[in-house]
Scaffold this active site. Structure first.
Site, PDB file in Angstrom:
ATOM      1  N   ARG A  83      -7.719   2.821  25.402  1.00 53.24           N
ATOM      2  CA  ARG A  83      -7.037   3.220  24.497  1.00 53.24           C
ATOM      3  C   ARG A  83      -7.383   4.669  24.022  1.00 53.24           C
ATOM      4  O   ARG A  83      -8.713   4.821  23.691  1.00 53.24           O
ATOM      5  CB  ARG A  83      -7.180   2.120  23.124  1.00 53.24           C
ATOM      6  CG  ARG A  83      -6.922   2.799  21.650  1.00 53.24           C
ATOM      7  CD  ARG A  83      -5.440   2.657  21.637  1.00 53.24           C
ATOM      8  NE  ARG A  83      -4.977   3.305  20.509  1.00 53.24           N
ATOM      9  CZ  ARG A  83      -4.494   2.502  19.176  1.00 53.24           C
ATOM     10  NH1 ARG A  83      -5.107   1.346  19.170  1.00 53.24           N
ATOM     11  NH2 ARG A  83      -4.207   2.979  18.252  1.00 53.24           N
ATOM     12  N   ARG A  92       0.173   3.472  23.707  1.00 55.33           N
ATOM     13  CA  ARG A  92      -1.183   3.011  23.886  1.00 55.33           C
ATOM     14  C   ARG A  92      -1.250   1.932  24.837  1.00 55.33           C
ATOM     15  O   ARG A  92      -0.449   1.299  25.146  1.00 55.33           O
ATOM     16  CB  ARG A  92      -1.980   2.482  22.430  1.00 55.33           C
ATOM     17  CG  ARG A  92      -1.369   1.146  21.969  1.00 55.33           C
ATOM     18  CD  ARG A  92      -0.119   1.508  21.263  1.00 55.33           C
ATOM     19  NE  ARG A  92      -0.036   2.483  20.162  1.00 55.33           N
ATOM     20  CZ  ARG A  92      -0.568   2.410  18.862  1.00 55.33           C
ATOM     21  NH1 ARG A  92      -1.096   1.673  18.418  1.00 55.33           N
ATOM     22  NH2 ARG A  92      -0.287   3.464  18.230  1.00 55.33           N
ATOM     23  N   ASP A  95      -3.421  -2.385  21.781  1.00 56.39           N
ATOM     24  CA  ASP A  95      -3.602  -2.617  20.426  1.00 56.39           C
ATOM     25  C   ASP A  95      -3.797  -3.766  19.857  1.00 56.39           C
ATOM     26  O   ASP A  95      -3.331  -4.863  20.257  1.00 56.39           O
ATOM     27  CB  ASP A  95      -2.277  -1.940  19.703  1.00 56.39           C
ATOM     28  CG  ASP A  95      -2.622  -1.278  18.312  1.00 56.39           C
ATOM     29  OD1 ASP A  95      -3.278  -0.352  18.319  1.00 56.39           O
ATOM     30  OD2 ASP A  95      -1.876  -1.516  17.468  1.00 56.39           O
ATOM     31  N   ASP A  97      -4.592  -5.706  16.209  1.00 54.54           N
ATOM     32  CA  ASP A  97      -4.939  -5.581  14.879  1.00 54.54           C
ATOM     33  C   ASP A  97      -5.426  -7.084  14.486  1.00 54.54           C
ATOM     34  O   ASP A  97      -4.691  -8.169  14.731  1.00 54.54           O
ATOM     35  CB  ASP A  97      -3.315  -5.515  14.384  1.00 54.54           C
ATOM     36  CG  ASP A  97      -3.156  -4.021  14.758  1.00 54.54           C
ATOM     37  OD1 ASP A  97      -3.850  -3.117  14.732  1.00 54.54           O
ATOM     38  OD2 ASP A  97      -1.872  -3.734  14.722  1.00 54.54           O
TER      39      ASP A  97
HETATM   40  N1  LIG Z   1       7.715  -2.667  18.313  1.00 48.66           N
HETATM   41  C1  LIG Z   1       6.732  -1.996  18.195  1.00 48.66           C
HETATM   42  N2  LIG Z   1       6.319  -0.663  17.431  1.00 48.66           N
HETATM   43  C2  LIG Z   1       5.296  -0.167  17.058  1.00 48.66           C
HETATM   44  N3  LIG Z   1       4.838   0.858  16.592  1.00 48.66           N
HETATM   45  C3  LIG Z   1       3.616   1.042  16.387  1.00 48.66           C
HETATM   46  S1  LIG Z   1       2.669   2.371  15.951  1.00 48.66           S
HETATM   47  N4  LIG Z   1       3.133   0.072  17.022  1.00 48.66           N
HETATM   48  C4  LIG Z   1       1.562  -0.201  17.212  1.00 48.66           C
HETATM   49  C5  LIG Z   1       1.089  -1.327  15.976  1.00 48.66           C
HETATM   50  O1  LIG Z   1      -0.014  -1.135  15.722  1.00 48.66           O
HETATM   51  C6  LIG Z   1       3.964  -0.695  17.747  1.00 48.66           C
HETATM   52  C7  LIG Z   1       3.920  -2.040  18.277  1.00 48.66           C
HETATM   53  O2  LIG Z   1       3.027  -2.687  18.499  1.00 48.66           O
HETATM   54  N5  LIG Z   1       5.323  -2.586  18.462  1.00 48.66           N
END
Ligand SMILES: Nc1nc2nc(S)n(CCO)c2c(=O)[nH]1
Length: 160
Positions: A83, A92, A95, A97
Site C-alpha cells: 500500500r 491502492r 485497504d 478499514d
Molecule cells: N468503490 C470504491 N470506491 C472507493 N473510493 C475510495 S477512496 N475507496 C477506498 C476506501 O477506503 C474505495 C473503495 O474501497 N471502493
C-alpha cells in the site's frame, strides 16, 4: 474477545489475491480470528472516480486486541502488501478499514469508530449487510434500514 467488522478493498494488481492475502495475514495473527467473509463485489470508484474499479468485501473477525492495537496490525498488513499513499483517495493494492469494533464508539486522532464514512458507502453497506446481524451502535437505524434508505440499486453493485 471482541467482534469486529473490517472493510477490505483493492483496485490495483491482482485484486482478489490481495484481498485473500490480507485475510490470511489477519487470520494468522495469534490474537485475531477470521470468522466470516462477505461475498466479493466489483464496485465503481466512489469519490475519486478516475481510477480502476475496486473489489470490496467485509470480513468479520474476533480479537483480544484493543482497537488501536488492531489498527497497528491492519496498517502493517497494508504496508506489507505494498500500500502506497501517493494519492490520498487514489488506487491502492489493499485497504483495510475498521468499520465496527464491538459496540464501542471511539473518537481519537488515529481512529473513529463506527467508521465515519460507512453510512454513505454502498460498497461497505452491502457486504456488511450480507454478514452483520444487528444495529450500528448508538444508531436507531439498523444496517437493514440504512440499506433501505440508500435504496440499494443492485446495478451499482455487481457480484464478483
Ligand atoms: N468503490 C470504491 N470506491 C472507493 N473510493 C475510495 S477512496 N475507496 C477506498 C476506501 O477506503 C474505495 C473503495 O474501497 N471502493
Amino acid at each position: 474477545m471482541t467482534r469486529v467488522f473490517l472493510g477490505l478493498g483493492s483496485n490495483m494488481g491482482d485484486r482478489e489475491d490481495y484481498l485473500q492475502q490480507a485475510i490470511d495475514r489477519l487470520d494468522s495473527h495469534p490474537h485475531i480470528r477470521v470468522i466470516n467473509n462477505s461475498p466479493i463485489y466489483e464496485t465503481e470508484p466512489f469519490g475519486y472516480r478516475d481510477q480502476p474499479y475496486f473489489l470490496n468485501m467485509v470480513v468479520e473477525v474476533e480479537t483480544e486486541l484493543n482497537a488501536h492495537e488492531l489498527l497497528q496490525i491492519t496498517q502493517t498488513i497494508e504496508k506489507e502488501l505494498g500500500r502506497k499513499r501517493e494519492i490520498h483517495w487514489g488506487p491502492r493494492t489493499i485497504d483495510i478499514d475498521i468499520l465496527l469494533y464491538g459496540n464501542e464508539i471511539i473518537v481519537s486522532p488515529e481512529l473513529t469508530i463506527p467508521h465515519p464514512y460507512m453510512r454513505e458507502r454502498l460498497f461497505v453497506l452491502k457486504p456488511l449487510y450480507d454478514i452483520y446481524k444487528g444495529s450500528i451502535p448508538s444508531e436507531p437505524n439498523s444496517i437493514e434500514s440504512l440499506i433501505d434508505q440508500l435504496s440499494l440499486s443492485c446495478e451499482e453493485v455487481k457480484i464478483w
